[in-house]
Every structure is written in structure tokens, then in C-alpha cells.
Design a protein around this motif. Sequence first.
Motif, PDB file in Angstrom:
ATOM      1  N   PRO A  15       0.827  -1.020  -0.046  1.00 46.39           N
ATOM      2  CA  PRO A  15       0.001   0.254  -0.021  1.00 46.39           C
ATOM      3  C   PRO A  15       0.698   1.238   0.042  1.00 46.39           C
ATOM      4  N   LEU A  16       1.931   1.118   0.604  1.00 50.04           N
ATOM      5  CA  LEU A  16       2.721   2.477   0.637  1.00 50.04           C
ATOM      6  C   LEU A  16       3.504   2.877  -0.754  1.00 50.04           C
ATOM      7  N   PHE A  21       3.215   6.166  -5.586  1.00 48.23           N
ATOM      8  CA  PHE A  21       2.991   6.046  -7.015  1.00 48.23           C
ATOM      9  C   PHE A  21       1.892   6.876  -7.445  1.00 48.23           C
ATOM     10  N   ILE A  22       0.788   7.030  -6.916  1.00 55.79           N
ATOM     11  CA  ILE A  22      -0.474   7.672  -6.998  1.00 55.79           C
ATOM     12  C   ILE A  22      -0.166   9.173  -6.734  1.00 55.79           C
ATOM     13  N   LEU A  23       0.697   9.405  -5.581  1.00 46.90           N
ATOM     14  CA  LEU A  23       0.949  11.074  -5.265  1.00 46.90           C
ATOM     15  C   LEU A  23       2.049  11.502  -6.310  1.00 46.90           C
ATOM     16  N   VAL A  26      -0.153  12.266  -9.649  1.00 49.84           N
ATOM     17  CA  VAL A  26      -1.057  13.561  -9.394  1.00 49.84           C
ATOM     18  C   VAL A  26      -0.144  14.396  -9.438  1.00 49.84           C
ATOM     19  N   ALA A  27       1.001  14.569  -8.890  1.00 54.21           N
ATOM     20  CA  ALA A  27       1.818  15.682  -8.790  1.00 54.21           C
ATOM     21  C   ALA A  27       2.278  16.187 -10.137  1.00 54.21           C
ATOM     22  N   LEU A  28       2.780  15.010 -10.958  1.00 56.29           N
ATOM     23  CA  LEU A  28       3.211  15.256 -12.133  1.00 56.29           C
ATOM     24  C   LEU A  28       2.072  15.626 -13.190  1.00 56.29           C
ATOM     25  N   ILE A  48      10.272  15.392  -8.095  1.00 54.03           N
ATOM     26  CA  ILE A  48       8.881  14.455  -7.817  1.00 54.03           C
ATOM     27  C   ILE A  48       9.328  13.057  -8.079  1.00 54.03           C
ATOM     28  N   ILE A  49      10.027  12.781  -9.025  1.00 55.09           N
ATOM     29  CA  ILE A  49      10.393  11.314  -9.600  1.00 55.09           C
ATOM     30  C   ILE A  49      11.372  10.746  -8.849  1.00 55.09           C
TER      31      ILE A  49
END
Length: 67
Positions: A15-16, A21-23, A26-28, A48-49
Amino acid sequence: MMEELAKVPWAVIAPLIVVQFILMIVALVDLRKIHATNGPNILWVFLIIFTSYIGSIAYFIVGRKQS
């Protein structure tokens, strides 16, 4: 090596990884849509990456210019 992978608590780690990955995605996507940022966009892409949680959270707190 397979024995070591079997000992990893995947119920905690998976889950982490998904949340990170989702965060990041969304940021990108937000970075792509918004044109006013504090600093160059390419810098934020790399942060971000390559810094996972810290880069994404820093982008939302510091990187976006407030209107």
C-alpha cells in the motif's frame, strides 16, 4: 534470495508503494497543467520522480504559486 523476499511484510509495503505512485502521478499531472511554479518545471519533475514522497509533498507545499 527468494527466502528473503518471502519474509518481507508485503501487506504493509505494497500500500505504501501504491500511495507513493499515485501521489507522484497526481503531482506530475498537476505540474503539467499549471504554468506558474516557484522554480523551473524541469527541476520539479526531477524532484518529484527521484525523491518519491518528499518531492511530491514539497511540490504541493512549496512548488505551486499561490494566486
